[in-house]
Motif scaffolding. Structure first.
Motif, PDB file in Angstrom:
ATOM      1  N   SER A   1       0.976  -1.574   0.304  1.00 39.25           N
ATOM      2  CA  SER A   1       0.045  -0.050   0.134  1.00 39.25           C
ATOM      3  C   SER A   1       1.173   1.049   0.138  1.00 39.25           C
ATOM      4  O   SER A   1       0.239   2.260  -0.804  1.00 39.25           O
ATOM      5  N   ARG A   2       1.869   0.991   0.852  1.00 35.72           N
ATOM      6  CA  ARG A   2       2.420   2.800   1.144  1.00 35.72           C
ATOM      7  C   ARG A   2       4.101   2.553  -0.844  1.00 35.72           C
ATOM      8  O   ARG A   2       3.934   3.878  -1.098  1.00 35.72           O
ATOM      9  N   ALA A   3       4.193   1.017  -1.402  1.00 34.80           N
ATOM     10  CA  ALA A   3       4.957   1.101  -2.902  1.00 34.80           C
ATOM     11  C   ALA A   3       3.952   1.810  -3.713  1.00 34.80           C
ATOM     12  O   ALA A   3       4.446   2.827  -4.342  1.00 34.80           O
ATOM     13  N   PHE A   4       2.911   1.254  -3.625  1.00 36.17           N
ATOM     14  CA  PHE A   4       1.341   2.418  -4.409  1.00 36.17           C
ATOM     15  C   PHE A   4       1.257   3.692  -4.049  1.00 36.17           C
ATOM     16  O   PHE A   4       1.542   4.384  -4.876  1.00 36.17           O
ATOM     17  N   ASP A   5       1.027   4.022  -3.313  1.00 33.26           N
ATOM     18  CA  ASP A   5       1.019   5.390  -2.904  1.00 33.26           C
ATOM     19  C   ASP A   5       2.243   6.589  -3.313  1.00 33.26           C
ATOM     20  O   ASP A   5       1.529   7.215  -3.868  1.00 33.26           O
ATOM     21  N   ALA A   6       3.233   5.566  -2.945  1.00 33.88           N
ATOM     22  CA  ALA A   6       4.947   6.539  -3.226  1.00 33.88           C
ATOM     23  C   ALA A   6       4.563   6.644  -5.262  1.00 33.88           C
ATOM     24  O   ALA A   6       4.904   7.777  -5.362  1.00 33.88           O
ATOM     25  N   ALA A   7       4.281   5.558  -5.346  1.00 35.41           N
ATOM     26  CA  ALA A   7       4.332   5.438  -7.134  1.00 35.41           C
ATOM     27  C   ALA A   7       3.283   6.269  -7.738  1.00 35.41           C
ATOM     28  O   ALA A   7       3.162   6.983  -8.639  1.00 35.41           O
ATOM     29  N   ALA A   8       1.578   6.251  -6.985  1.00 33.58           N
ATOM     30  CA  ALA A   8       0.510   7.079  -8.052  1.00 33.58           C
ATOM     31  C   ALA A   8       0.377   8.480  -7.029  1.00 33.58           C
ATOM     32  O   ALA A   8       0.853   9.173  -8.518  1.00 33.58           O
ATOM     33  N   GLY A   9       1.800   8.774  -6.455  1.00 36.89           N
ATOM     34  CA  GLY A   9       1.810  10.467  -6.129  1.00 36.89           C
ATOM     35  C   GLY A   9       3.425  10.855  -7.168  1.00 36.89           C
ATOM     36  O   GLY A   9       2.896  11.382  -7.620  1.00 36.89           O
TER      37      GLY A   9
END
Length: 56
Positions: A12-20
């Motif tokens: 979830s953290r990796a996805f949020d960072a990539a989306a940002g």
């Protein structure tokens, strides 16, 4: 169950960072893309105008 929660949190953290990162990358490109589309539409209209006039 705890391992699954940890993996889910990591992903979830990796996805949020990539989306940002993706949103930040596209922010500057959007106005240029819109301007390019408008220029293309105007040039297409100017190019088609003489051809459409032949049918009048």
């Amino acid at each position: 169950m705890q391992a699954l929660d940890e993996v889910t949190a990591i992903n979830s953290r990796a996805f949020d960072a990539a989306a940002g990162d993706g949103r930040n990358e596209l922010t500057g490109r959007l106005p240029r893309a819109v301007a390019g589309l408008l220029v293309a539409a105007v040039l297409a209209a100017l190019g088609l105008r003489p051809r459409l006039a032949e049918f009048r």
